[in-house]
Design a protein around this motif. Structure first.
Motif, PDB file in Angstrom:
ATOM      1  N   LYS A   1       0.818  -1.216   0.000  1.00  0.00           N
ATOM      2  CA  LYS A   1       0.000   0.000   0.000  1.00  0.00           C
ATOM      3  C   LYS A   1       0.854   1.270   0.000  1.00  0.00           C
ATOM      4  O   LYS A   1       0.610   2.176  -0.796  1.00  0.00           O
ATOM      5  N   ASP A   2       1.833   1.345   0.872  1.00  0.00           N
ATOM      6  CA  ASP A   2       2.637   2.559   1.001  1.00  0.00           C
ATOM      7  C   ASP A   2       3.424   2.871  -0.264  1.00  0.00           C
ATOM      8  O   ASP A   2       3.447   4.012  -0.734  1.00  0.00           O
ATOM      9  N   SER A   3       4.065   1.866  -0.838  1.00  0.00           N
ATOM     10  CA  SER A   3       4.854   2.121  -2.047  1.00  0.00           C
ATOM     11  C   SER A   3       3.964   2.446  -3.242  1.00  0.00           C
ATOM     12  O   SER A   3       4.319   3.282  -4.075  1.00  0.00           O
TER      13      SER A   3
ATOM     14  N   HIS B   1       2.845   6.003  -2.750  1.00  0.00           N
ATOM     15  CA  HIS B   1       3.975   6.892  -3.018  1.00  0.00           C
ATOM     16  C   HIS B   1       4.186   7.059  -4.524  1.00  0.00           C
ATOM     17  O   HIS B   1       4.426   8.169  -5.012  1.00  0.00           O
ATOM     18  N   SER B   2       4.096   5.963  -5.263  1.00  0.00           N
ATOM     19  CA  SER B   2       4.258   6.024  -6.720  1.00  0.00           C
ATOM     20  C   SER B   2       3.160   6.866  -7.358  1.00  0.00           C
ATOM     21  O   SER B   2       3.429   7.669  -8.262  1.00  0.00           O
TER      22      SER B   2
ATOM     23  N   VAL C   1       1.283  12.049  -9.782  1.00  0.00           N
ATOM     24  CA  VAL C   1       0.368  13.196  -9.738  1.00  0.00           C
ATOM     25  C   VAL C   1       1.163  14.495  -9.612  1.00  0.00           C
ATOM     26  O   VAL C   1       0.850  15.488 -10.275  1.00  0.00           O
ATOM     27  N   GLU C   2       2.189  14.504  -8.779  1.00  0.00           N
ATOM     28  CA  GLU C   2       3.034  15.693  -8.634  1.00  0.00           C
ATOM     29  C   GLU C   2       3.701  16.060  -9.956  1.00  0.00           C
ATOM     30  O   GLU C   2       3.778  17.231 -10.316  1.00  0.00           O
ATOM     31  N   GLU C   3       4.173  15.060 -10.705  1.00  0.00           N
ATOM     32  CA  GLU C   3       4.793  15.323 -12.003  1.00  0.00           C
ATOM     33  C   GLU C   3       3.800  15.955 -12.972  1.00  0.00           C
ATOM     34  O   GLU C   3       4.125  16.907 -13.671  1.00  0.00           O
ATOM     35  N   VAL C   4       2.584  15.424 -13.000  1.00  0.00           N
ATOM     36  CA  VAL C   4       1.561  15.949 -13.910  1.00  0.00           C
ATOM     37  C   VAL C   4       1.189  17.379 -13.524  1.00  0.00           C
ATOM     38  O   VAL C   4       1.071  18.262 -14.384  1.00  0.00           O
TER      39      VAL C   4
END
Length: 117
Positions: free
Chosen positions: A94-96, A99-100, A105-108
């Motif tokens: 779940k965590d990884s 995170h991915s 989303v941050e990149e977009v």
């Protein structure tokens, strides 16, 4: 003296300027909201169509496995096992996975913000 300075006309022009700036801001916000709504609707439609394609592709693969194996249900069991493994990976990692997704989303968002600048 007040006729010379035209205070009434200055006040009227100032009010018109403030109204014009307010309208311009309102139109900019409306334009941004419309852009977000269009992108969200496109993403939702693409998501729904992708799910439908995945469902039909899974049925096609299961039927192909059934034909290949010579069973009427084993292909569906194999596809069920495949999707169960994917679900288990999502649950236990779940965590990884989160995170991915967050990174993507941050990149977009960064790309979109750089486009607007």
């Amino acid at each position: 003296m007040s006729d010379f300075l035209k205070i009434g006309e200055l006040k009227e022009n100032l009010v018109k300027l403030i109204e014009a700036k307010f309208e311009l801001t309102k139109l900019n916000v409306q334009d941004k909201i419309e852009g977000i709504a269009v992108k969200a609707a496109y993403a939702l439609i693409t998501f729904i169509l992708s799910i439908v394609v995945i469902i039909f592709l899974s049925i096609l693969i299961a039927l192909g496995l059934n034909h290949l194996i010579g069973s009427s249900w084993l292909g569906f069991l194999i596809m069920f096992g495949f999707y169960a493994i994917i679900l288990a990976i999502f649950i236990f990692a779940k965590d990884s996975v989160q995170h991915s997704i967050k990174k993507k989303v941050e990149e977009v968002v960064d790309e979109h913000l750089n486009e607007k600048s």
